[in-house]
Write a protein that holds these residues in place. Structure first.
Motif: not given
Length: 288
Positions: A165, A167, A26-28, A24, A30
């Motif tokens: 996110e 984050s 798009e998640h910081s 994934q 991955w």
């Protein structure tokens, strides 16, 4: 044509004889969302359900993990030569769909497997040459690290992910103390050698493959970190400053020490809303 259901895609990937993972992107961190049996069979005891950078570092080593991280950030289809358990592979990286899809496929192909060049050594050489041509536009010539333009591209990508996110990101600059005086004493050739040694020392201290270092001016390096809080970042920076001094590079005109040392600055955020943009975040580091 309608989208293929996720369950169907997973079934196809699981049935493939080629080692395949899907992350994934798009998640910081991955995270690996799918890893088929073929990939798990090659991985032996390496856990494949974690962050992509950590998985690749465990499988292929830190340098390859850094290359994979850069390819995922750029969302460019890429092939990277890697070594695993004494065997040579081509690691393929391919974004799945448009930028907003948020998934990337990672697959392995042994160099002697079907589809590889008849001459494996030539195939490897061509891939490495293509990678080097790509890197030349992004590398700082003196140190081999990212240059400031490439660093801004990476920061813009990670900023967008962090914005989505909410984050944490942190930037740390490391500036060599009295470096102009060092250049005056030892000349440009020795100074470039000093910069390379300092840059590599900082790079070795990075905690994860998703952290990034660049040289941004004559005597300054910047690290982009995904650390959780500023106290941890400052502890991390203290450790880097100590490791640079431990290189014991003689500096007869330093105002601080007998050896080359660095001063550092830190800027961090618990969410990018504190800054208007990635460029503003970077500018804040140098406005302290």
């Amino acid at each position: 044509m309608s989208d293929v259901p996720a369950a169907v895609l997973r079934t196809v990937i699981d049935a493939s004889s080629d080692p395949v993972m899907v992350v994934q992107s798009e998640h910081s961190d991955w995270p690996v969302r799918v890893a088929n049996a073929a990939f798990r069979g090659l991985a032996n005891d390496v856990e494949l359900d974690g962050a992509l950078a950590e998985v690749c570092e465990a499988l292929f080593g830190r340098d390859a993990a850094l290359d994979v991280s850069e390819a995922v950030r750029s969302r460019e289809a890429t092939r990277i030569p890697v070594d695993m358990s004494g065997r040579e592979y081509i690691l393929g990286i391919a974004p799945l769909g448009p930028d907003d899809t948020g998934y990337t496929a990672i697959f392995l192909r042994h160099v002697s497997a079907r589809g590889a060049a008849a001459d494996p050594e030539l195939s490897q050489a061509l891939l490495k040459a293509k990678k080097r041509v790509r890197d030349l536009s992004r590398d700082d010539l003196a140190t081999g690290l990212l240059n400031v333009r490439a660093f801004r591209d990476v920061l813009a990508h990670d900023w967008a992910v962090a914005s989505r996110e909410q984050s944490t990101l942190a930037l740390v600059s490391f500036t060599l103390v009295d470096f102009d005086a060092y250049v005056h004493v030892f000349g440009r050739h020795a100074s470039d050698s000093c910069l390379r040694r300092v840059g590599q020392s900082i790079r070795r201290c990075l905690r994860r493959a998703s952290d990034v270092i660049a040289r941004v001016d004559d005597a300054t390096f910047v690290v982009l970190s995904h650390a959780s809080d500023e106290a941890n970042v400052r502890q991390f920076a203290d450790g880097i400053a100590a490791s640079v001094r431990e290189l014991r590079i003689h500096h007869p005109r330093s105002s601080e020490d007998r050896f080359v040392t660095v001063d550092y600055r830190v800027v961090s955020t618990d969410g990018p809303e504190r800054h208007a943009s990635a460029d503003a975040f970077l500018d804040a580091l140098f406005e302290q």
